[in-house]
Design an enzyme around this catalytic site. Sequence first.
Site, PDB file in Angstrom:
ATOM      1  N   GLY A  23      43.501   6.927  63.283  1.00 19.79           N
ATOM      2  CA  GLY A  23      42.331   6.081  63.118  1.00 19.79           C
ATOM      3  C   GLY A  23      41.085   6.921  63.038  1.00 19.79           C
ATOM      4  O   GLY A  23      41.135   8.147  62.879  1.00 19.79           O
ATOM      5  N   MET A  25      39.022   7.723  65.326  1.00 18.34           N
ATOM      6  CA  MET A  25      38.738   8.568  66.477  1.00 18.34           C
ATOM      7  C   MET A  25      39.802   9.622  66.744  1.00 18.34           C
ATOM      8  O   MET A  25      39.508  10.672  67.301  1.00 18.34           O
ATOM      9  CB  MET A  25      38.568   7.703  67.726  1.00 18.34           C
ATOM     10  CG  MET A  25      37.361   6.795  67.684  1.00 18.34           C
ATOM     11  SD  MET A  25      37.139   5.914  69.239  1.00 18.34           S
ATOM     12  CE  MET A  25      35.625   5.005  68.876  1.00 18.34           C
ATOM     13  N   GLY A  26      41.044   9.327  66.384  1.00 22.59           N
ATOM     14  CA  GLY A  26      42.081  10.296  66.689  1.00 22.59           C
ATOM     15  C   GLY A  26      43.416   9.951  66.061  1.00 22.59           C
ATOM     16  O   GLY A  26      43.544   8.977  65.320  1.00 22.59           O
ATOM     17  N   ASP A 137      36.396  -3.977  71.234  1.00 23.17           N
ATOM     18  CA  ASP A 137      36.986  -3.812  69.905  1.00 23.17           C
ATOM     19  C   ASP A 137      38.311  -4.570  69.826  1.00 23.17           C
ATOM     20  O   ASP A 137      39.308  -4.055  69.318  1.00 23.17           O
ATOM     21  CB  ASP A 137      37.195  -2.331  69.584  1.00 23.17           C
ATOM     22  CG  ASP A 137      37.458  -2.101  68.085  1.00 23.17           C
ATOM     23  OD1 ASP A 137      37.027  -2.950  67.277  1.00 23.17           O
ATOM     24  OD2 ASP A 137      38.085  -1.093  67.738  1.00 23.17           O
TER      25      ASP A 137
END
Length: 699
Positions: A23, A25-26, A137
């Site tokens: 994703g 972020m990681g 989220d």
Amino acid sequence: MALLNGDPESIGGYRLLDRLGAGGMGTVFLAQAESGRLVAVKVVHQQFAEDFEFRTRFRQEVAAARQVSGAFTAPVVDADADAPRPWMATSYVPATTLGARVRREGALTEPGELRLLAVGLVEALRELHRAGVIHRDLKPDNVLLTDDGPRVIDFGISRCADHQTLTVTGRVLGTPPYMSPEQLIAPHRVTPASDVFSLGAVLVYATTGRGPFDAESPYLTAYNVVHEPPAVAALSGTVREIIQWCLAKEPSERPGTDALLAAFRAAPEAEWGTRPAAGPVRDDGSGSAAPRVWWRRRSIALLTVAATVAATAGGTWGMGLWEDEGTPPRSPSSRSAGPGSAPSPTAAPLVEKTAALQPDGWALWQTKLTGKDENLRYCNPSPRALVCASSSSTGKLAAFDPRTGKQLWRRPVSYTEGSSAPAQVELLGVSGSGRTAYYTEATGQGVGRLRAVDTVTGRALWSTPSGSHHPYQQAAYLGSVIVTSDLNELHAWDAASGRRLWDAEAGGFLHVTRNQLYLEEQSVFTGKTELYRIALENGKKTLFGEFGAARLVAFAKNVVLLRETDGTLTLGSPNGSRRATKLPDISYTESDGIVYGRDIEGTIIAADTQTGQRRWTTKTNLTTDEMDGKVAPVIADGRIYLSSSDGRIACLSAKNGALLWRSAPRKQYNELGNVAVSVRDQTIYAVHSRLVYALRPPA
């Protein structure tokens, strides 16, 4: 998915087996402990590992996840927030996500399944909120459908209620179709009620296959979240009314998790799902019966959503100066009257009949890009070459003859040894002589440099040492000096030689106006904004003004346009005073004491920077699908240039907003969004999808 070349063999003592996904972020890996236990290991992307704010946010994620039991989440097994690349291991839950299920099989149709989903998600939220955690989220891809009920995953942007909110970058974090209005307007004021709003949106998606605020672009979707009622008419009676309760615009009007759980448990099973198709369905959010719960419309401006919301398809709605292609302009009534409005234009604008080379059309030349270069996104013209760059994530640079469009050279994607990530490239500008182009290059391995190349040959002239500036911060070109900003320092470089001139202990966001450099600093803990002038000769900081928690939108002489925390725009002066405006929260460009704003519908506003009063407003139908600063109009030589997602370019008078001309749409090259426009010597250079071209309308 199989592991890729460059993936480590193990992390934190856990042997990696496969990739589960990636994703923003990681990357998430399937891994195995020495005991044989399977875990999911989330590893932060390299580019974020040195980001102080992100590392702090990751620690909050770990702390938040540890406070919640494993009944409704994937419990944390191990974590290291201080590793070179922070990571967290959770129990592996072999299940599909709600988003994947709906995309693969369509909306859920079994009433019992929908009821269990709703009750399970409310129980999960109740557990989170009791632990003092706000998820922030909740979306279909963060809901796992397991045999024993749904589980909520990915606390990547959650925070504990007693943690200090991070506002150093002013980022808006979340996913537009499932964000609450307050997340878009004032994210630092989010409460558990925001998760309840997201839950309502998720349940609409699960039942219908569409979100309640879906639109052609994320920007329009975000607008709908803030301003429009949800599209829930297809839902059955009682459940529809409960979900409308969740989707109230005001947080105080939404139910708590205890009340919501009781309401879902009491709803008849026959009313879960979509209602029968008999009779007309009003898709206005009201359904066929008057709802018991509604909300007040709020006269608030939509926050322009930043780097974290990625633009997708282009919007196509809006009022225009013309009805459709080939028709004459509308009457002067299509222009909005108001204080300071200029008289409506009397001369009809010039209209390009067809997108073609001269004499049939206005194009001097056009070059169709090959597969290797088709993702060029913006250009910088000079007398010697038109230098163009790709989106920063793909690292391509190319130059074209400004007279003929012939490609002069291209620089391919760069990689760091052992890395599969392409370099990120940002074109800073071209020297006044047009001989040198300057750009930054940063790789996925956390190193970066400045480079200078000959605009005609592409020959490298100089580069700074590898790692000489932080690759995910900014750089600014100011004629003879280039200034870079990393986490805590500014560095100045001589543009002619690449020699380092000075270093200064200061970190923040760079702004350039009238060849003067400013630094915007925002406190990690208070969120307050301070603006400094930076002396180009030595890097010395001089305080220009303090603006509380407001964020900078545009500069003018001794005044700045600010976005307050409630989404309103004000004018701020160095002494700290504020002047209220009635300007909408859109993207602005300043020129000669006037700010020119453009919204996604193509409405152009001109306002005085000293008073905040509008001078004129013009509506066009040049819609855009961009969501960041690129949506702002281009100002050159007393004219305003704007583009649309179908390839049209329009030119207006900066004096009174009169439409002077517009080009024909280039629909055959419409796959990738807006036209990027640059102007030099009355020639308009544009790059749009797979086409680079130059226009020169008749005088």
